[in-house]
Design a protein around this motif. Structure first.
Motif, PDB file in Angstrom:
ATOM      1  N   PRO A  79       1.003  -0.965   0.133  1.00  0.00           N
ATOM      2  CA  PRO A  79      -0.194   0.005   0.156  1.00  0.00           C
ATOM      3  C   PRO A  79       0.945   1.196   0.070  1.00  0.00           C
ATOM      4  O   PRO A  79       0.331   2.449  -0.490  1.00  0.00           O
ATOM      5  N   GLN A  80       1.925   1.094   0.390  1.00  0.00           N
ATOM      6  CA  GLN A  80       2.965   2.447   0.532  1.00  0.00           C
ATOM      7  C   GLN A  80       3.958   2.540  -0.793  1.00  0.00           C
ATOM      8  O   GLN A  80       5.048   3.055  -0.719  1.00  0.00           O
ATOM      9  N   ALA A  81       3.641   1.599  -1.632  1.00  0.00           N
ATOM     10  CA  ALA A  81       4.701   1.609  -2.834  1.00  0.00           C
ATOM     11  C   ALA A  81       4.778   2.871  -3.592  1.00  0.00           C
ATOM     12  O   ALA A  81       5.887   3.325  -3.810  1.00  0.00           O
ATOM     13  N   ALA A  82       4.040   3.879  -3.534  1.00  0.00           N
ATOM     14  CA  ALA A  82       4.221   4.989  -4.323  1.00  0.00           C
ATOM     15  C   ALA A  82       5.053   5.639  -3.450  1.00  0.00           C
ATOM     16  O   ALA A  82       6.166   6.381  -4.117  1.00  0.00           O
ATOM     17  N   ASP A  83       4.951   5.927  -1.926  1.00  0.00           N
ATOM     18  CA  ASP A  83       5.952   6.494  -1.200  1.00  0.00           C
ATOM     19  C   ASP A  83       7.250   5.881  -1.260  1.00  0.00           C
ATOM     20  O   ASP A  83       8.159   6.612  -1.281  1.00  0.00           O
ATOM     21  N   GLU A  84       7.525   4.559  -1.215  1.00  0.00           N
ATOM     22  CA  GLU A  84       8.669   4.101  -1.259  1.00  0.00           C
ATOM     23  C   GLU A  84       9.226   4.278  -2.452  1.00  0.00           C
ATOM     24  O   GLU A  84      10.495   4.433  -2.596  1.00  0.00           O
ATOM     25  N   LEU A  85       8.704   4.279  -3.791  1.00  0.00           N
ATOM     26  CA  LEU A  85       9.385   4.373  -4.901  1.00  0.00           C
ATOM     27  C   LEU A  85       9.900   5.800  -5.139  1.00  0.00           C
ATOM     28  O   LEU A  85      10.789   6.092  -5.500  1.00  0.00           O
ATOM     29  N   ASP A  86       8.947   6.758  -4.473  1.00  0.00           N
ATOM     30  CA  ASP A  86       9.487   8.068  -4.629  1.00  0.00           C
ATOM     31  C   ASP A  86      10.520   8.508  -3.693  1.00  0.00           C
ATOM     32  O   ASP A  86      11.616   9.022  -4.027  1.00  0.00           O
ATOM     33  N   ARG A  87      10.753   7.717  -2.741  1.00  0.00           N
ATOM     34  CA  ARG A  87      12.107   7.874  -1.743  1.00  0.00           C
ATOM     35  C   ARG A  87      13.217   7.120  -2.621  1.00  0.00           C
ATOM     36  O   ARG A  87      14.308   7.930  -2.385  1.00  0.00           O
ATOM     37  N   LEU A  88      13.108   6.211  -3.167  1.00  0.00           N
ATOM     38  CA  LEU A  88      14.320   5.471  -3.952  1.00  0.00           C
ATOM     39  C   LEU A  88      14.655   6.216  -5.074  1.00  0.00           C
ATOM     40  O   LEU A  88      15.834   6.523  -5.480  1.00  0.00           O
ATOM     41  N   ALA A  89      13.547   6.863  -5.668  1.00  0.00           N
ATOM     42  CA  ALA A  89      14.037   7.789  -6.951  1.00  0.00           C
ATOM     43  C   ALA A  89      14.813   9.029  -6.726  1.00  0.00           C
ATOM     44  O   ALA A  89      15.197   9.501  -7.342  1.00  0.00           O
ATOM     45  N   GLU A  90      14.599   9.433  -5.414  1.00  0.00           N
ATOM     46  CA  GLU A  90      15.289  10.679  -5.183  1.00  0.00           C
ATOM     47  C   GLU A  90      16.755  10.057  -4.470  1.00  0.00           C
ATOM     48  O   GLU A  90      17.564  11.040  -4.308  1.00  0.00           O
ATOM     49  N   MET A  91      17.111   9.049  -4.352  1.00  0.00           N
ATOM     50  CA  MET A  91      18.489   8.490  -3.867  1.00  0.00           C
ATOM     51  C   MET A  91      19.285   8.487  -4.880  1.00  0.00           C
ATOM     52  O   MET A  91      19.265   7.896  -5.733  1.00  0.00           O
ATOM     53  N   THR A  92      20.498   9.216  -4.803  1.00  0.00           N
ATOM     54  CA  THR A  92      21.605   9.286  -5.690  1.00  0.00           C
ATOM     55  C   THR A  92      22.185   7.962  -5.876  1.00  0.00           C
ATOM     56  O   THR A  92      22.582   7.654  -4.752  1.00  0.00           O
ATOM     57  N   GLY A  93      22.048   7.408  -6.861  1.00  0.00           N
ATOM     58  CA  GLY A  93      22.799   6.024  -7.017  1.00  0.00           C
ATOM     59  C   GLY A  93      21.828   4.855  -7.288  1.00  0.00           C
ATOM     60  O   GLY A  93      22.234   3.758  -7.741  1.00  0.00           O
ATOM     61  N   VAL A  94      20.676   4.820  -6.840  1.00  0.00           N
ATOM     62  CA  VAL A  94      19.677   3.941  -7.395  1.00  0.00           C
ATOM     63  C   VAL A  94      19.253   4.141  -8.651  1.00  0.00           C
ATOM     64  O   VAL A  94      18.664   5.291  -8.994  1.00  0.00           O
ATOM     65  N   VAL A  95      19.386   2.921  -9.475  1.00  0.00           N
ATOM     66  CA  VAL A  95      19.277   2.975 -10.729  1.00  0.00           C
ATOM     67  C   VAL A  95      18.322   2.060 -11.432  1.00  0.00           C
ATOM     68  O   VAL A  95      17.894   1.791 -12.548  1.00  0.00           O
ATOM     69  N   GLY A  96      17.586   1.377 -10.285  1.00  0.00           N
ATOM     70  CA  GLY A  96      16.764   0.254 -10.748  1.00  0.00           C
ATOM     71  C   GLY A  96      16.169  -0.337  -9.618  1.00  0.00           C
ATOM     72  O   GLY A  96      16.501  -0.130  -8.333  1.00  0.00           O
ATOM     73  N   VAL A  97      15.108  -1.240  -9.664  1.00  0.00           N
ATOM     74  CA  VAL A  97      14.374  -1.884  -8.414  1.00  0.00           C
ATOM     75  C   VAL A  97      14.130  -3.329  -8.980  1.00  0.00           C
ATOM     76  O   VAL A  97      13.902  -3.774  -9.774  1.00  0.00           O
ATOM     77  N   ARG A  98      14.124  -4.002  -7.684  1.00  0.00           N
ATOM     78  CA  ARG A  98      13.788  -5.544  -7.850  1.00  0.00           C
ATOM     79  C   ARG A  98      12.856  -5.966  -6.696  1.00  0.00           C
ATOM     80  O   ARG A  98      13.058  -5.612  -5.859  1.00  0.00           O
ATOM     81  N   ARG A  99      12.061  -6.566  -7.174  1.00  0.00           N
ATOM     82  CA  ARG A  99      10.899  -7.602  -6.307  1.00  0.00           C
ATOM     83  C   ARG A  99      11.041  -8.980  -6.579  1.00  0.00           C
ATOM     84  O   ARG A  99      10.632  -9.297  -7.523  1.00  0.00           O
ATOM     85  N   LEU A 100      11.614  -9.865  -5.640  1.00  0.00           N
ATOM     86  CA  LEU A 100      11.709 -11.130  -5.969  1.00  0.00           C
ATOM     87  C   LEU A 100      10.386 -11.736  -5.980  1.00  0.00           C
ATOM     88  O   LEU A 100       9.377 -11.547  -5.218  1.00  0.00           O
TER      89      LEU A 100
END
Length: 263
Positions: A79-100
Motif C-alpha cells: 500500500p505504500q509503494a508510491a511513497d517507497e518508490l518516490d524515496r528510492l527515486a530521490e536517492m543518488t545511485g539507485v538505478v533500478g528496483v527488484r522485487r523477488l
C-alpha cells in the motif's frame, strides 16, 4: 571496460540476510578486487530489512567509484509503494528496483500491476527474478505494463538437468522476448549447476539460446557473484560467445542505457 550488471555484496555484521547461511554462502561478500577495469551494478540480496540494505549499499557506492549503481528492493504490491518508490527515486545511485517473484510469489494481485506502473512512471527499470516454470506468469504480468523497462534476471533460471523442462524454457523464453520492453541478463547459470563440469557443458547452449532469442541489443552480462561461482571470469566467458561487433553492447552499452545514472 565491462559493466558487471549483477553483483551481490553484503556484510551480515551490518545488514542481516537470513537465507545466506542455509545456502552455504559467506557472511561477508565484498566487491571483487581482481577484475581490472570493471564497473558494477549492485543488486539487492533479499535482506531482512530492505531499507537498511539500500542505505548500506549506497554508502558503499559512495566510497567505491567502481559502483555504477544500485538495484534496490521494493515492495511493489504494498500500500505504500508510491511513497517507497518516490524515496528510492530521490536517492543518488539507485538505478533500478527488484522485487523477488520466484518461488510462488503471486503474480495476479492488482497491487503488483499498480506498483509496476508506478515504477514505469518514475522511469526506473525493473529486475524480474523468476524460475523457468514461472516465465509464463511473468509474461502475462509484464504484458499489462508495456511502458516498463524490464530486465529478466539469470535468463529465467533454466532447469538444465530436465530435458523436457528445458524445451519449455526455450519456448517460454521466446514468448517473453516477444515483449519489446524486456531485456535479458546473461547471468546466474552457475547457481543452477551442480559443479563446474555441468556449467561448462551447459554454458554455450544456454547463453547462445538467450543471445539468439533476445538479440545482442537486448542482452547484458552479469556474474551473480557470490551466489554464482565460476572457475573463470564469467563476463569474459560470455563475451567470447558474442560476435566482435556486438561485444560493446552486451558488455557495457546496454547496461549503461538501462541503468541510467541521471543523478
Amino acid at each position: 571496460m565491462i559493466i558487471d550488471a549483477h553483483l551481490h555484496t553484503w556484510n551480515t555484521a551490518e545488514v542481516g540476510i537470513g537465507w545466506l547461511a542455509a545456502a552455504g554462502l559467506p557472511a561477508r561478500a565484498p566487491i571483487p578486487g581482481d577484475s581490472g577495469d570493471r564497473r558494477y551494478v549492485l543488486v539487492e540480496a533479499d535482506a531482512d530489512d530492505r531499507r537498511q540494505e539500500t542505505e548500506w549499499l549506497l554508502a558503499l557506492a559512495r566510497r567505491d567509484e567502481r559502483v555504477h549503481g544500485i538495484v534496490a528492493a521494493a515492495a511493489l504490491e504494498g500500500p505504500q509503494a508510491a511513497d517507497e518508490l518516490d524515496r528510492l527515486a530521490e536517492m543518488t545511485g539507485v538505478v533500478g528496483v527488484r522485487r523477488l517473484l520466484q518461488d510462488g510469489h503471486p503474480f495476479e494481485p492488482p497491487g503488483l500491476v499498480r506498483g509496476l506502473r508506478l515504477l514505469a512512471d518514475r522511469a526506473m527499470p525493473f529486475d524480474a527474478c523468476v524460475r523457468a516454470h514461472e516465465l509464463p506468469a511473468l509474461t502475462r504480468l509484464l504484458d499489462r505494463v508495456p511502458e516498463l523497462v524490464v530486465v529478466l534476471d539469470h535468463m529465467g533460471k533454466p532447469p538444465i538437468r530436465d530435458r523436457e523442462a528445458m524445451r519449455r524454457w526455450r519456448s517460454d523464453l521466446a514468448k517473453i522476448a516477444e515483449l519489446p520492453n524486456v531485456h535479458c541478463k546473461l547471468s546466474g547459470l552457475a547457481a543452477e549447476c551442480r559443479d563446474d563440469a555441468e556449467l561448462d557443458s551447459a554454458t554455450d547452449d544456454v547463453v547462445g539460446r538467450a543471445l539468439e532469442t533476445f538479440g545482442a541489443g537486448r542482452c547484458l552480462v552479469g556474474t551473480d557473484r557470490p551466489v554464482s561461482q565460476t572457475p573463470e571470469d564469467w563476463c569474459e566467458r560470455v563475451l567470447r560467445l558474442v560476435p566482435d561487433a556486438d561485444r560493446p553492447r552486451v558488455g557495457h552499452d546496454n547496461a549503461s542505457a538501462i541503468y541510467r545514472r541521471t543523478r
